[in-house]
Write an enzyme that holds these catalytic residues in place. Structure first.
Site, PDB file in Angstrom:
ATOM      1  CG  ASP A 370       1.986  -9.987   4.808  1.00  0.00           C
ATOM      2  OD1 ASP A 370       1.501 -10.978   5.391  1.00  0.00           O
ATOM      3  OD2 ASP A 370       2.916 -10.076   3.999  1.00  0.00           O
ATOM      4  CG  ASP A 753       1.090  -7.779 -11.232  1.00  0.00           C
ATOM      5  OD1 ASP A 753       2.214  -8.240 -11.486  1.00  0.00           O
ATOM      6  OD2 ASP A 753       0.845  -6.568 -11.147  1.00  0.00           O
TER       7      ASP A 753
END
Length: 1054
Positions: A370, A753
């Site tokens: 990324d 998450d």
């Protein structure tokens, strides 16, 4: 011999009724009639095909499409309770043993060979024994005759030939194809089922036609049958906590709750008049602590352990000499900045994935860069070359772990269990190869320290597309697998793909969650594994069996259809022996997660997790009737048998639709419309628009979402797939879609998450916690105090963001299937940062009591003192019993308690205010960390490195205030005489309790040579002095009457 005359004749006398599905004889029922599966059209179907269709198929007749009704002796299946006929549930499995009758059905072979003598029918040693020790499993063949291998009941049933047998004949003038008699789909499913069953049976019956082997399973024949039996057994099992431990634990919890009620009754009804403010603050803090304890304690009410059977998985799906039937898996590795996340660590993670013990054509590794760093790209290229040598070495010698850095660093006897003479020589050569590989990686890192003014240039002279990390196109490079990359032994290697998604100014990229969603789409286009496993770049595979461990749950017929993910515990390398800052987090992973596993499953912790791809797509799980039953409270109030409401019936119909079709249904009804069939072009267009609105404008990706078993069509052009993969990682692909809202990793928090797992559980999915004896994954954790606090700050900030969002578990998802205790656990994960406010106040109260000679508790009687003693005893008893059933050590438990106070007085407090500023005011505040190098090197040198951060100020201030209060309190007691020592001990106890919890923090400030940074001392003394001076000036807890008395004693003009 007279008895033999009454026995049944061969099947050729039963009017030639032949099953139109498999070609076997239809057979007769217990009453002597020809077995008739469908009472509407009498379509000839044998009993095995009837049972298969009811259990595995559509439960309908292939000719008239009428739903099969349950025959006597047939196991119950879903939908039987909706029939209006009288149910014979009492005799469902009650077969008579004395009259020679079985379940009421029999199949006879065709021709003269099928005529068995009466003695052959009655002698048990001429029959092949059952393969499941009397317990019939799904799809099991009951018994087989040794000569024809036909399916028979456990005890034979016979028909009197003198009694005429009524037979229903199907009109032969009709076209059977028009009634679906020769349905290709039907025959393929039945044939595949029969092949699977015959595969196990033929191994025994062909080798031992007389079936005279060792019936007890101690001889060779018994061993073969035991192997076949093991392949049909469950792939995992729940290992319950011993009841003597768990029941006592629950009793203590209830007693502690009762004691808490009496404690608060006393605290509220006995205020401290001369220190009312202190008393009120303490009671408020104690009430909040009690609520926090309830949220943390009750989700641990039913902890469980699990055990997997890798040998059964291999027998069922990965037989030697046959093509592997294991599901394909795509493994995701995420990285951002190679200067903060060393490329060598990422390379070790990738190498451990490529060398995993799993079929190479079933594994694909995707590395998400990324940060679009050329250093990561070049390091991955070097890793792919080194993998050609490393992977065959690992598999040849079966070494563990398969990350070279950690394998060669092991201080163990590496020759243990090694029998090949060439191992030592090959190991030395491989270690030399790895050291050369490290030198090449280090050279790339050194080169990347100084960026050229014109940017990086690739080997062919062209500019690196990712020179501008915020404005660059999408990049995909397939290093292994696609072009037939082979290792040094000529074997195929798993696929390795480099991915860097497109980034443009003005677009929201959503950090890690956005990168993971891009990997979902890329992997679906290129390989489309049925399951996904994500790890951080610093979490390597410590066990080569990790994927197989996950498949023991995902591919289990009972669990796999409703399991959204399998979470593994996090284990860490390089932590100091005493784990000063609780980096291992043992209490959470070995106690809390086991408790959640007994409810609806553990929370997703961001790494080391294997996902069901269908769950990430926002699909509903396939739930059984037991999963949809109301809870025990509803059952006790409303009874077990009740009329099904409309929502329940809709749920049943939705499940049936998903069972019938290979394409699962969506959770939203507007998407569900139009999937079953298209009547005209308009409906096709509308359905396509709905799918594009949900998944984005990629026909290839949308088509892959319906392939529940994964894989891509073999005729697909790789070039077109790469082009489509570039399209699905474009920065505008997710616009006006449901990515990040209902699909994939959920946006809205830095702890994506928690949100992602919560959305899955709210839909009714369950998760599994897998803790094999050898940890499957290991990673690195920050052992430095400042880095550890900043890590905790990030987690707490994410929880605050969720608390202030629409996805807050307090009010979200009540229309779903989230269980109550699971909801309490999620609420606890998002509200715990708020505990920092009462915790700071409670830690300062002892010092205030010592400075003012007041106390938060009045003089108590012996009766009231008993409740205080019982409360402390119950707290310790709960902790000790938790350690007993979980196996956690007392040192780990104490470190967890200490860091709860350290984090609560620092990182959690900052997270609350930073979250409020970010969500309410839109101000994003970052706490920067600057490093101060250590003067000494050696083991755990990083532990003693001091890095200044503002997070250190609050706990240091609390420490100084309590130390000053202790000095002031002791000085006052010395001057006041012996009568003041009694009240002093209670105040000192609480102050010492605070200092003991902050002791690791104090050691972190001192460093190795007890040198505390000047800035910390200055800030702490300054704040403590200001607080003390203000306290003396204001003196808020002295009433006006007391102040007047004090002034009167001295006099106005004193």
């Amino acid at each position: 011999m007279a008895a033999n005359k009454g026995m049944a004749k061969p099947a050729k006398s039963v009017n030639g009724q032949v099953c139109q599905i498999c070609g076997d004889t239809v057979g007769v029922s217990a009453t002597g009639d020809v077995f008739v599966a469908c009472n509407e059209c009498a379509f000839p179907v044998c009993r095995p095909c009837y049972e298969y269709e009811r259990k595995e198929g559509n439960q309908c007749c292939p000719q008239c499409k009428t739903r099969y009704k349950r025959q006597k002796g047939s196991p119950r299946v879903q939908g039987d309770e909706e029939e209006e006929d009288v149910d014979d549930i009492d005799n469902e499995f009650n077969y008579e043993q004395g009259n020679g009758k079985g379940p009421g059905w029999q199949l006879h072979g065709q021709g003269d060979d099928a005529d068995l003598s009466s003695s052959a029918r009655h002698e048990p040693h001429h029959r092949i024994p059952r393969l499941t020790s009397g317990q019939q499993m799904s799809g099991e063949i009951p018994d087989a005759s040794p000569d024809r291998h036909s399916i028979r009941s456990p005890t034979s049933s016979y028909v009197d030939p003198s009694v005429p047998v009524p037979v229903r004949i199907v009109d032969p003038s009709k076209d059977l194809n028009s009634y679906g008699l020769n349905s290709v789909d039907w025959k393929e499913r039945v044939e595949s089922w029969r092949v699977k069953q015959d595969k196990n049976m033929m191994q025994v019956t062909n080798k031992y036609p007389e079936a005279r082997g060792d019936m007890e399973g101690t001889g060779s024949n018994g061993e073969d049958m035991q192997m076949v039996d093991d392949a049909r057994l469950p792939l995992s099992r729940i290992v319950p906590i011993p009841s003597n431990q768990l029941n006592l634990y629950r009793i203590v919890i209830i007693l502690r709750l009762i004691i808490l009620c009496f404690f608060f009754q006393y605290r509220v009804t006995h205020p401290v008049r001369d220190a009312y403010g202190l008393w009120l603050v303490s009671v408020i803090c104690e009430v909040w602590f009690a609520l926090s304890w309830l949220l943390d304690q009750f989700p641990k009410w039913h902890p469980i352990n699990r055990e997997t059977y890798l040998d059964r998985l291999a027998l069922r799906y990965d037989r030697e000499g046959e093509p592997s039937q294991l599901a394909p898996i795509d493994v995701f590795v995420s990285t951002v900045d190679p200067l903060k996340e060393p490329p060598l660590i990422t390379a070790n993670t990738v190498l451990s994935i490529l060398a995993v013990d799993y079929p190479v054509d079933k594994v694909s590794c995707y590395v998400s860069d990324d940060g679009s760093a050329m250093l990561t790209f070049e390091a991955l290229s070097e890793t792919a070359e080194f993998a050609r040598k490393w992977v065959p070495f690992c598999k040849k010698h079966n070494i563990e772990p398969r990350a070279p850095e950690f394998y060669f660093a092991q201080k163990i006897d590496y020759l243990k269990d090694k029998i090949q003479p060439s191992f030592v020589k090959e190991r030395r050569a491989m270690k030399r190869e790895y050291e050369e590989f490290k030198v090449r990686i280090n050279a790339l890192v050194a080169k990347a320290q100084k960026v050229p003014e014109e940017g990086w240039t690739m080997a062919d002279g062209t500019a690196w597309p990712g020179n501008n990390t915020r404005d660059h196109p999408g990049m995909i490079q397939v290093f292994l697998g696609h072009s037939g990359g082979l290792d040094t032994d000529g074997n195929e290697l798993p696929r390795l793909v480099y991915v860097s998604r497109e980034k443009r100014p003005g677009f929201q990229h959503h950090k890690k969650a956005g990168a993971m969603n891009a990997l979902i789409r890329v992997s679906a286009v290129l390989t489309n594994g049925a399951y996904l496993l994500n790890v951080d770049c610093d979490h390597y595979f410590n066990s080569s069996k990790a994927l197989r461990e996950a498949m023991c749950f995902m591919m289990d017929p009972a669990l796999g259809r409703k399991t959204c993910y399998v979470q593994f515990p996090q284990r860490f390398d390089g932590i100091d022996l005493h784990d000063r800052y609780a980096n291992r987090n043992i209490v959470f992973f070995d106690i809390n997660m086991k408790g959640l596993d007994g409810i609806q499953g553990p929370v997703y912790v961001g790494t080391g997790c294997c996902f069901n791809r269908q769950a990430l797509y926002g699909y509903d799980p396939v739930l059984t009737e037991a999963d949809l039953e109301p809870n025990i409270v509803v059952k006790s109030c409303c009874g077990r048998r009740k009329k099904k409401n409309k929502s329940y019936m809709d749920n049943q119909s939705r499940i049936m639709k998903r069972t019938e079709s290979s394409a699962p249904i969506f959770n939203m009804e507007d998407i569900e419309e139009g999937i079953e069939g298209y009547e005209d072009e308009r409906s096709v267009l509308m359905s396509q628009r709905k799918l594009e609105k949900r998944f984005g404008q990629s026909p290839i990706f949308i088509a892959s979402t319906f392939m529940t078993q994964g894989g891509i069509p073999p005729s697909t052009n790789p070039a077109s797939l790469l082009k489509e993969a570039i399209h699905v990682i474009s920065c505008g692909y997710e616009d006006k879609t449901e990515w990040g809202k209902e699909i994939g990793w959920i946006y809205g928090s830095v702890t994506e998450d928690i949100l992602t797992g919560f959305k899955m559980h709210a839909r009714g999915w369950q998760s599994i916690y897998c803790m094999p004896p050898r940890p499957c994954f290991k990673g690195s954790a920050p052992i430095n105090l400042s880095d550890r606090l900043n890590q905790v700050l990030r987690w707490a900030l994410g929880s605050v963001e969720i608390l202030l969002s629409r996805h807050c578990p307090i009010w979200y998802g009540y229309n779903g299937r989230l269980k109550l205790l699971e909801r309490l656990a999620y609420i606890n994960t998002i509200v715990y940062p708020i505990t920092s406010i009462p915790l700071i106040a409670y830690c300062v109260l002892p010092a205030i009591c010592l400075l003012t000679n007041k106390f938060i508790i009045p003089e108590i009687s012996n009766y009231a003192g008993m409740f205080f003693i019982l409360l402390f005893a119950s707290i310790f008893a709960t902790g000790i019993l938790e350690l007993r059933w979980s196996g956690v050590g007392i040192e780990d438990w104490w470190r967890n308690e200490q860091f709860w106070v350290i984090g609560g007085t620092s990182a959690h407090l900052f997270a609350v205010f930073q979250g409020l500023l970010k969500v309410l005011a839109g101000i994003d505040t970052n706490f920067t960390v600057t490093s101060k190098a250590s003067d000494e090197d050696g083991d755990f040198a990083e532990l003693y490195v001091f890095k200044w951060t503002s997070l250190l100020i609050p706990p240091t201030t609390v420490l100084v205030i309590n130390l000053v209060g202790m000095v002031a309190g002791i000085s006052y007691a010395i001057n006041s005489g012996y009568q003041s020592w009694g009240p002093l001990f209670g105040k000192l106890f609480f102050s010492i309790w605070v200092i003991l919890h902050l002791y690791p923090f104090l050691k972190g400030l001192m460093g190795r040579q007890n040198r505390t940074p000047t800035i910390v001392i200055v800030w702490s003394i300054l704040l403590a002095s200001i607080f003390s001076l203000l306290w003396v000036k204001i003196d808020p807890f002295i009433s006006p009457t007391q102040r007047a008395v004090a002034l009167g004693q001295c006099g106005v003009n004193c």
